[in-house]
Design a protein around this motif. Structure first.
Motif, mmCIF file in Angstrom:
data_model
loop_
_atom_site.group_PDB
_atom_site.id
_atom_site.type_symbol
_atom_site.label_atom_id
_atom_site.label_comp_id
_atom_site.label_asym_id
_atom_site.label_seq_id
_atom_site.Cartn_x
_atom_site.Cartn_y
_atom_site.Cartn_z
ATOM 1 N N SER A 1 4.413 -7.402 -4.174
ATOM 2 C CA SER A 1 4.573 -6.764 -2.859
ATOM 3 C C SER A 1 3.620 -5.579 -2.795
ATOM 4 C CB SER A 1 6.012 -6.286 -2.631
ATOM 5 O OG SER A 1 6.257 -5.130 -3.395
ATOM 6 N N GLY A 2 3.404 -5.107 -1.587
ATOM 7 C CA GLY A 2 2.590 -3.914 -1.406
ATOM 8 C C GLY A 2 3.269 -2.703 -2.038
ATOM 9 N N TYR A 3 4.578 -2.668 -1.938
ATOM 10 C CA TYR A 3 5.327 -1.536 -2.510
ATOM 11 C C TYR A 3 5.045 -1.450 -4.019
ATOM 12 C CZ TYR A 3 8.888 2.062 -2.025
ATOM 13 O OH TYR A 3 9.537 3.278 -1.948
ATOM 14 N N LEU A 4 5.130 -2.608 -4.681
ATOM 15 C CA LEU A 4 4.884 -2.624 -6.129
ATOM 16 C C LEU A 4 3.429 -2.313 -6.451
ATOM 17 C CD1 LEU A 4 7.076 -5.630 -7.253
ATOM 18 C CD2 LEU A 4 7.358 -3.229 -7.868
ATOM 19 N N ASN B 1 2.592 9.890 4.546
ATOM 20 C CA ASN B 1 2.344 8.636 3.818
ATOM 21 C C ASN B 1 3.581 7.759 3.701
ATOM 22 O OD1 ASN B 1 -0.378 8.697 3.270
ATOM 23 N ND2 ASN B 1 -0.169 9.741 1.301
ATOM 24 N N HIS B 2 3.337 6.463 3.526
ATOM 25 C CA HIS B 2 4.422 5.504 3.333
ATOM 26 C C HIS B 2 5.194 5.812 2.045
ATOM 27 C CE1 HIS B 2 6.155 1.457 2.356
ATOM 28 N NE2 HIS B 2 6.437 1.534 3.638
ATOM 29 N N SER B 3 6.464 5.476 2.078
ATOM 30 C CA SER B 3 7.361 5.686 0.938
ATOM 31 C C SER B 3 6.787 5.161 -0.382
ATOM 32 C CB SER B 3 8.686 4.987 1.289
ATOM 33 O OG SER B 3 9.375 4.615 0.152
ATOM 34 N N SER B 4 6.083 4.042 -0.351
ATOM 35 C CA SER B 4 5.581 3.457 -1.602
ATOM 36 C C SER B 4 4.490 4.324 -2.218
ATOM 37 C CB SER B 4 5.062 2.042 -1.357
ATOM 38 O OG SER B 4 4.102 2.020 -0.319
ATOM 39 N N LEU B 5 3.693 4.988 -1.394
ATOM 40 C CA LEU B 5 2.684 5.913 -1.922
ATOM 41 C C LEU B 5 3.380 7.140 -2.510
ATOM 42 C CD1 LEU B 5 0.168 5.792 1.071
ATOM 43 C CD2 LEU B 5 -0.395 5.091 -1.232
ATOM 44 N N VAL C 1 -6.648 4.242 -0.712
ATOM 45 C CA VAL C 1 -6.221 4.125 0.690
ATOM 46 C C VAL C 1 -5.337 2.900 0.859
ATOM 47 C CG1 VAL C 1 -8.204 5.364 1.616
ATOM 48 C CG2 VAL C 1 -8.352 2.892 1.385
ATOM 49 N N ASP C 2 -4.299 3.076 1.676
ATOM 50 C CA ASP C 2 -3.337 2.013 1.936
ATOM 51 C C ASP C 2 -3.702 1.355 3.272
ATOM 52 O OD1 ASP C 2 -1.112 0.553 2.825
ATOM 53 O OD2 ASP C 2 0.301 1.848 1.754
ATOM 54 N N GLU C 3 -4.209 0.139 3.171
ATOM 55 C CA GLU C 3 -4.692 -0.592 4.358
ATOM 56 C C GLU C 3 -3.645 -1.598 4.871
ATOM 57 O OE1 GLU C 3 -7.630 0.342 5.977
ATOM 58 O OE2 GLU C 3 -9.184 -0.829 4.982
ATOM 59 N N ALA C 4 -2.360 -1.333 4.561
ATOM 60 C CA ALA C 4 -1.306 -2.300 4.916
ATOM 61 C C ALA C 4 -1.354 -2.710 6.385
ATOM 62 C CB ALA C 4 0.071 -1.721 4.575
ATOM 63 N N HIS C 5 -1.514 -1.728 7.279
ATOM 64 C CA HIS C 5 -1.488 -2.043 8.720
ATOM 65 C C HIS C 5 -2.881 -2.172 9.311
ATOM 66 C CE1 HIS C 5 2.873 -1.589 9.283
ATOM 67 N NE2 HIS C 5 2.756 -0.769 8.253
ATOM 68 N N ALA C 6 -3.893 -2.253 8.456
ATOM 69 C CA ALA C 6 -5.276 -2.301 8.961
ATOM 70 C C ALA C 6 -5.969 -3.620 8.629
ATOM 71 C CB ALA C 6 -6.067 -1.145 8.359
ATOM 72 N N GLY D 1 -3.180 -2.929 -0.154
ATOM 73 C CA GLY D 1 -2.613 -3.395 1.103
ATOM 74 C C GLY D 1 -1.537 -4.424 0.840
ATOM 75 N N THR D 2 -1.127 -5.042 1.907
ATOM 76 C CA THR D 2 -0.051 -6.020 1.797
ATOM 77 C C THR D 2 -0.508 -7.364 2.346
ATOM 78 O OG1 THR D 2 2.227 -6.513 2.439
ATOM 79 C CG2 THR D 2 0.934 -5.289 4.027
ATOM 80 N N LEU D 3 0.115 -8.408 1.868
ATOM 81 C CA LEU D 3 -0.146 -9.750 2.414
ATOM 82 C C LEU D 3 0.891 -10.084 3.470
ATOM 83 C CD1 LEU D 3 -0.815 -11.486 -1.038
ATOM 84 C CD2 LEU D 3 -2.502 -10.598 0.580
ATOM 85 N N SER D 4 1.763 -9.107 3.801
ATOM 86 C CA SER D 4 2.948 -9.433 4.597
ATOM 87 C C SER D 4 2.858 -9.010 6.061
ATOM 88 C CB SER D 4 4.173 -8.768 3.973
ATOM 89 O OG SER D 4 4.042 -7.366 4.081
ATOM 90 N N LYS D 5 1.716 -8.447 6.469
ATOM 91 C CA LYS D 5 1.641 -8.031 7.877
ATOM 92 C C LYS D 5 0.668 -8.967 8.595
ATOM 93 C CE LYS D 5 3.226 -3.522 6.413
ATOM 94 N NZ LYS D 5 4.661 -3.818 6.422
ATOM 95 N N ALA D 6 -0.591 -8.535 8.868
ATOM 96 C CA ALA D 6 -1.495 -9.455 9.586
ATOM 97 C C ALA D 6 -1.736 -10.744 8.796
ATOM 98 C CB ALA D 6 -2.810 -8.757 9.886
HETATM 99 N N1 PMP Z 1 2.321 0.522 2.705
HETATM 100 C C1 PMP Z 1 2.604 0.632 4.019
HETATM 101 C C2 PMP Z 1 1.834 1.610 4.848
HETATM 102 C C3 PMP Z 1 3.607 -0.169 4.587
HETATM 103 O O1 PMP Z 1 3.913 -0.055 5.899
HETATM 104 C C4 PMP Z 1 4.306 -1.093 3.773
HETATM 105 C C5 PMP Z 1 5.382 -2.001 4.338
HETATM 106 N N2 PMP Z 1 6.234 -1.464 5.230
HETATM 107 C C6 PMP Z 1 3.978 -1.148 2.420
HETATM 108 C C7 PMP Z 1 2.980 -0.346 1.922
HETATM 109 C C8 PMP Z 1 4.709 -2.069 1.506
HETATM 110 O O2 PMP Z 1 4.243 -3.366 1.629
HETATM 111 P P1 PMP Z 1 5.202 -4.595 1.294
HETATM 112 O O3 PMP Z 1 6.024 -4.854 2.499
HETATM 113 O O4 PMP Z 1 4.253 -5.699 0.955
HETATM 114 O O5 PMP Z 1 6.024 -4.177 0.112
#
Ligand code: PMP
Length: 395
Positions: free
Chosen positions: A110-113, A135-139, A208-213, A239-244
């Motif tokens: 996951s992006g979080y991990l 910043n996002h919780s995961s950062l 840089v976290d490109e999750a939403h980009a 980034g994440t594989l779970s959005k776009a």
């Molecule tokens: N970074 C950002 C900015 C996010 O919005 C998210 C998901 N909400 C994550 C990381 C975590 O990604 P994932 O859902 O793949 O764990």
């Protein structure tokens, strides 16, 4: 004899959460991902999805996931370094590196991990992490886990970052700057060129976290790094594989040596099972679609512009949080108003979640626009907002 209950505090804590209107629970979506969501048997127009390009319910990604499951089974059965690695993982990593223009990439569960593991592998007790306050919780949690000294700078404030570098940089061995490129709960983008210049000047690493980009910004959909013409610069992208990309999983895209280092030092990659064949194949197909279909991005930006324009024209008094992305937030005075407007939108046929503290400092309705939204769906949303806000008179 009265028995002590060591768990009694949990119910008290839940009660406090409820009283603050911060209580959260899940809601089942009964339909395929897309611009409509069936909830409790009712079909709503979906403005609550991160599936910006509509690829999570695309028949090509679904077919790829099914074929990979038939060929390779449902699980990777082991960690990548033991028995869980497949050529499919390598193909996905090559495709991510190709999209991003980096030497290599590494896929996480996951992006979080990805954030937890990468940040804590790159920084330790003798180091400094400078982190955007929004910043996002995961950062944030990756930074905490690293044991480094963490200092937050004001949101997107390059002057504050420069001052903090001046004050703290020389007291630490290494320095890592971390920032979302698109802020997930506001929709604004970070001043990346200025942050990168500061990082280079201060001999600091930049993640840089490109999750939403990813998939959305830039000429080829590589993200905000490409949008600012910074491909090839010394930074680490995650980034994440779970959005776009419409699947599940996370990634880091960087130089060969950084990826190699993570394969040897990143606990959240080493000690966890490889990504499932279905998720891997769906992501690979989505990246192929993103690379070959720029029209999807054009459609998305047209929809974003249409919604922003209609809201601005019809409700100049509505408070929109400044956004340069498909995430558009209506700022509201408190959690109970946000909850009530979320329910009224649902009654008007719109699904858009209320986002409240502690996720964000101020309550809001978060709308996310998809490439596949039809003009009539956007018009329906605008009409619903008109009805609700006239009745509620919130501005
Ligand atoms: N970074 C950002 C900015 C996010 O919005 C998210 C998901 N909400 C994550 C990381 C975590 O990604 P994932 O859902 O793949 O764990």
């Amino acid at each position: 004899m009265n028995q002590l209950n060591p768990y009694a505090w949990i119910d008290r804590s839940l009660e406090t959460i409820r009283q603050a209107n911060w209580y959260r629970s899940v809601r089942s979506i009964e339909s395929l991902p897309g611009t409509q969501a069936t909830i409790d048997g009712r079909v709503l127009i979906n403005f609550g999805s991160n599936d910006y390009l509509g690829l999570a319910g695309d028949e090509r990604t679904i077919r790829a996931a099914m074929q990979a499951t038939q060929q390779f089974g449902t699980g990777a059965t082991g960690s990548r370094l033991t028995s869980g690695h497949k050529q499919l993982h390598q193909d996905l990593e090559d495709a991510i590196a190709g999209l991003k223009g980096t030497e290599a990439a590494l896929v996480f569960s996951s992006g979080y991990l990805a954030n937890l593991g990468t940040i804590s592998a790159l920084a330790g007790k003798q180091d400094l992490i400078l982190s955007d306050r929004a910043n996002h919780s995961s950062l944030k949690n990756g930074a905490r886990l690293s044991g480094a000294k963490v200092v937050e700078y004001r949101h997107c404030d390059v002057d504050d970052l420069r001052e903090l570098l001046k004050t703290h940089r020389d007291n630490y061995r290494r320095c890592l700057i971390i920032t979302d490129t698109v802020f997930s709960m506001d929709g604004d983008i970070c001043p990346l060129p200025a942050i990168l210049a500061l990082a280079i000047e201060s001999n600091a690493m930049l993640l840089v976290d490109e999750a939403h980009a990813t998939g959305i910004f830039g000429k080829t959909g590589a993200g905000v790094v490409e949008h600012f013409d910074l491909v090839g610069q010394p930074l680490i992208e995650m980034g994440t594989l779970s959005k776009a990309i419409g699947s599940l999983g996370g990634y880091v895209a960087a130089s060969n040596s950084i990826v190699d280092f993570l394969k040897n030092r990143c606990a959240s990659w080493i000690y966890t099972t490889g990504l499932s064949p279905a998720d891997t194949a769906a992501a690979l197909t989505a990246i192929e679609i993103i690379s070959t279909t720029p029209q999807l991005r054009q459609q998305l930006w047209q929809n974003v512009a249409a919604l922003k324009q209609q809201i601005a024209e019809r409700f100049p008094e509505l408070r929109l949080i400044s956004s340069q992305s498909p995430i558009i937030c209506l700022e509201l005075p408190d959690a109970s108003t946000a909850m009530s407007i979320g329910i009224q939108l649902q009654q008007a046929g719109i699904f858009a979640p209320a986002i409240r503290p502690p996720t964000v400092p101020t309550s809001r309705i978060r709308l996310s626009v998809m490439a596949t939204h039809q003009p009539a769906q956007i018009a329906h949303l605008v009409t619903a907002i008109a009805q609700i806000f006239t009745l509620t008179s919130v501005s």
